[in-house]
Enzyme design. Structure first.
Site, PDB file in Angstrom:
ATOM      1  N   THR A  87     -41.337 -46.104  29.782  1.00 13.45           N
ATOM      2  CA  THR A  87     -42.420 -45.420  29.439  1.00 13.45           C
ATOM      3  C   THR A  87     -41.925 -43.414  28.363  1.00 13.45           C
ATOM      4  O   THR A  87     -40.582 -44.056  28.269  1.00 13.45           O
ATOM      5  CB  THR A  87     -42.857 -44.928  30.655  1.00 13.45           C
ATOM      6  OG1 THR A  87     -44.255 -44.591  30.868  1.00 13.45           O
ATOM      7  CG2 THR A  87     -42.056 -44.635  31.097  1.00 13.45           C
ATOM      8  N   PHE A  91     -49.177 -40.101  34.206  1.00 10.27           N
ATOM      9  CA  PHE A  91     -48.316 -40.485  33.604  1.00 10.27           C
ATOM     10  C   PHE A  91     -48.691 -41.374  33.122  1.00 10.27           C
ATOM     11  O   PHE A  91     -50.215 -41.628  32.303  1.00 10.27           O
ATOM     12  CB  PHE A  91     -46.219 -40.594  33.989  1.00 10.27           C
ATOM     13  CG  PHE A  91     -46.255 -39.190  33.868  1.00 10.27           C
ATOM     14  CD1 PHE A  91     -45.402 -38.312  32.845  1.00 10.27           C
ATOM     15  CD2 PHE A  91     -45.530 -38.755  35.045  1.00 10.27           C
ATOM     16  CE1 PHE A  91     -45.243 -37.403  32.427  1.00 10.27           C
ATOM     17  CE2 PHE A  91     -44.596 -37.382  35.059  1.00 10.27           C
ATOM     18  CZ  PHE A  91     -44.894 -37.136  34.062  1.00 10.27           C
ATOM     19  N   SER A  92     -48.241 -43.271  32.572  1.00  8.71           N
ATOM     20  CA  SER A  92     -48.537 -43.525  32.215  1.00  8.71           C
ATOM     21  C   SER A  92     -49.285 -45.051  33.072  1.00  8.71           C
ATOM     22  O   SER A  92     -50.388 -45.702  32.636  1.00  8.71           O
ATOM     23  CB  SER A  92     -46.975 -44.567  32.450  1.00  8.71           C
ATOM     24  OG  SER A  92     -46.685 -44.398  30.609  1.00  8.71           O
ATOM     25  N   VAL A  93     -49.476 -44.359  34.341  1.00  5.11           N
ATOM     26  CA  VAL A  93     -50.482 -44.986  34.623  1.00  5.11           C
ATOM     27  C   VAL A  93     -51.778 -44.393  34.187  1.00  5.11           C
ATOM     28  O   VAL A  93     -53.094 -45.969  34.492  1.00  5.11           O
ATOM     29  CB  VAL A  93     -51.721 -44.659  36.432  1.00  5.11           C
ATOM     30  CG1 VAL A  93     -52.653 -45.051  36.790  1.00  5.11           C
ATOM     31  CG2 VAL A  93     -49.688 -44.934  36.952  1.00  5.11           C
ATOM     32  N   LYS A 113     -52.195 -45.090  31.213  1.00  7.04           N
ATOM     33  CA  LYS A 113     -52.357 -46.041  30.062  1.00  7.04           C
ATOM     34  C   LYS A 113     -53.721 -47.642  30.702  1.00  7.04           C
ATOM     35  O   LYS A 113     -54.683 -48.126  30.300  1.00  7.04           O
ATOM     36  CB  LYS A 113     -51.461 -46.892  30.130  1.00  7.04           C
ATOM     37  CG  LYS A 113     -50.396 -45.937  29.214  1.00  7.04           C
ATOM     38  CD  LYS A 113     -49.031 -46.969  28.879  1.00  7.04           C
ATOM     39  CE  LYS A 113     -47.824 -45.664  27.814  1.00  7.04           C
ATOM     40  NZ  LYS A 113     -47.532 -44.741  28.186  1.00  7.04           N
TER      41      LYS A 113
END
Lengths: 435, 435
Positions: A13, A152-154, A156
């Site tokens: 990530t 963060f990438s959650v 996405k």
């Protein structure tokens, strides 16, 4: 515990933390207790002492991160994701006192208790729902129940879910090219990729998130998005979308899964063009206001107001759990169908495991990636939103369990969390269903 | 309409807008209809076109302001002022259709309708409560009911009210010196002023808010607070509190009222030191959560996280009206005593009109300033929070009327609004009580 491989560290990530602190392996970081932001004394007093300040210039350095991830809006401009004006939806409580002592085995054969695992991977907060009831909920350090934390990438998985909903409705054509929605990307590596390839991250582009390489594209991307300071002589892109137009092709779209944050922002660009509505507004209208969220969420924006769909969402832990619970219940929560059943089924069906396998995630055998969710094989049945530094929404339908976790692991990759987190979650799933 | 005098323009409040656009009189600005942010097309599309972008570098220029004041958090870092997790308190509706046509006379003898007055002073939103019911509510341009708007110096009345509450409780000693709470200010012009003198803005300091003077302290203050960009060779203070320490004495404390934004930040510093709690947290705990606010409010912060108490609060219009209604009802609202009755009485009692008179506010004869509220004489009975570009919470207890208004008047001073707004409010008060 096995050290995370370079592949795990480099590909998982957006390695924001490392951009400012250098490779995580260069130092032995303070442990969770020593790096507790209250213990460190970050940002206490008016104003905080010079050596206790967390600012835009240092916030992504560990251990500053342990305070910063719960205070992102005080460091960066952000856009609201509004909750409804009503009371929050209930989260029934059924606390269990036997979880902290739960012992489980790591992949290397050593054992650990659940309570120990929280510190081992620098948990800032964790909530566990079993059959829709809160059986466990803890906040550490700077996090509080009413305070959004950087996901963060959650993030996405939220843009991925929204895109899948729009495909289901026929508003978005998954087979159409990116360029057909965003002509500005026609000459980039994304131009001839299909929306589906973007949603499943099988685009073939030249883009590295290897932080140890100063020439890696991730550096310029972060500076373009105003996530880290720009040097005085900075000549790169000055907005997220300006950067995306510079990304070059490399290889054949559709051949293999490759985890690259830029795909999520391309997807957000497509979605926003298709709907005329911003990511934050879509999220508010279609999900946040319907969940009965307790708190407004928010998304980091660049200097043109573009919302960072690759990793800029912040939300409260309980609201993350509500969304996880909706996904566990095939999209239904708070008395309404929030995500269509077919969309959840599509996510749970996963992507092509063959295309995923070549990416080398040894901690995730048999998994795949679909609509920006990480999906285990059908026999296991779990699916998860996952973000750098240990963020997750982990849904285990078989165990009727949902876990939402925020963390600030100094090692900026899920590869550093998985060896502890995944066995812990699996053990808890067995434990909760033992009777 | 008489042009506002230099005195009115120069002294009323923080002239942020002018810092970037130059003296307002140098150009004839677009009118309200032509400068409507929807008409202008600001920040439409993904990304917005280059000539339609509102960014940190231009947001305080009119007409960009008309979009920016409803989107401050997307431009600057901010701290949350949290509402309670419950449903919003009711605001009963009793809409009246006869208000738009209400005609009233300006001080120069010309007449205008209420509806015309809204455009004349660039109203972004206005709500009128009569006997606790909403009789009128309008949103224009970029403002919506659920969107916080920059309150500018209305912020001051919140820190002033909180300070007065702490004095009432004995937590804060109004007679003590500023330096006794904030030793860092001992050598500044504020050091030997009493907390009371700060609360009533009768400190005697060398500090100019005359925007046409490039050497005026207001310029450095705004740059110190990160409210406007700093030149590359900037050598000034880099935080609000660093700037405050540089302010020099001039004259005798207590002699006269002089409206200077820095007093509000000195007061916030004192309050935060006395309580160990930030302005935003105090506001949330003691007022916002109790009002039954519909929306979280927020406060702009500098690069050390210091909340800008001089003018950085943003809130929804309805929530501003709720606070005004609480003040009209002697501090009681939403089933509880939020502000002690004695504190409201102290505000309504006003300051020393003699000390106020010398400041030259010809539109406010007989008024005074107390606890950072503007207070009419006892016969009139009104009191108001007032902010640059036309923000207000206007409480008229005799008329049982509360008005909350957000605006983006290109002229950055109440002096530009008062000749229209004050007669309009007075006419409406008479009209609502005519039966």
């Amino acid at each position: 515990m096995k050290p995370a491989t370079h592949r795990q560290l480099g590909c998982l990530t957006l390695l924001l933390g490392s951009l400012m602190s250098g490779p995580a392996s260069a130092q032995t970081p303070l442990d969770a207790k020593a790096s507790d932001p209250q213990v460190m004394g970050w940002m206490q007093g008016f104003p905080p002492a010079a050596d206790k300040q967390v600012t835009f210039n240092n916030y992504l350095r560990f251990p500053h991160t342990r305070w910063a991830f719960s205070h992102i809006r005080e460091l960066l401009p952000t856009a609201t994701v509004g909750r409804a004006g009503t009371a929050a939806s209930p989260l029934p409580q059924a606390p269990r006192t036997d979880i902290d002592a739960l012992e489980f085995q790591l992949t290397d054969g050593t054992s650990m208790t659940w309570a120990q695992s929280l510190d081992a991977n620098y948990t800032d907060g964790i909530i566990v729902l079993h059959r829709g009831k809160v059986v466990y909920e803890r906040y550490m350090g700077a996090l509080q129940a009413d305070r959004p934390h950087m996901a963060f990438s959650v993030t996405k998985s939220f843009i991925g879910t929204l895109a899948a909903m729009l495909v289901e409705e026929g508003v978005l054509d998954a087979q159409a090219s990116v360029a057909s929605y965003v002509p500005e990307l026609a000459d980039s590596g994304f131009g001839d990729a299909s929306v589906r390839q973007v949603m499943d991250m099988t685009t073939a582009i030249r883009y590295s998130e290897t932080y140890s390489d100063p020439g890696a594209e991730i550096w310029e991307y972060s500076r373009a998005g105003n996530l880290i300071p720009r040097p005085a002589d900075y000549k790169g892109a000055t907005s997220l979308y300006a950067f995306l137009q510079k990304v070059q092709p490399e290889g054949q779209h559709g051949d293999a899964f490759a985890y690259r944050t830029v795909n999520s922002d391309v997807l957000a660009w497509v979605v926003q063009r298709a709907t005329g509505t911003s990511f934050a507004e879509l999220l508010a209208q279609r999900i946040w206001s319907k969940l009965g969220a307790e708190q407004d969420a928010y998304i980091v924006v660049d200097q043109l107001g573009t919302q960072f769909a690759g990793g800029g969402m912040n939300a409260s832990l309980r609201d993350m759990a509500r969304f996880g619970e909706a996904m566990r219940n095939n999209g239904r929560f708070n008395g309404q169908q929030i995500v269509p059943e077919a969309v959840v089924a599509d996510i749970r069906g996963g992507g092509d495991p063959g295309k995923f396998a070549s990416a080398g995630y040894t901690a995730l055998p048999g998994w795949s990636y679909r609509n920006m969710w990480w999906v285990a094989d059908a026999e296991q049945g779990m699916f998860a939103a996952r973000g750098i530094h240990g963020q997750t929404i982990y849904v285990d339908p078989t165990a009727e369990m949902v876990i939402a976790r925020f963390a600030s692991n100094p090692i900026a990759a899920n590869g550093a969390n998985d060896p502890v987190s995944l066995p812990a979650y699996a053990a808890l799933a067995r434990h909760l269903n033992a009777r």
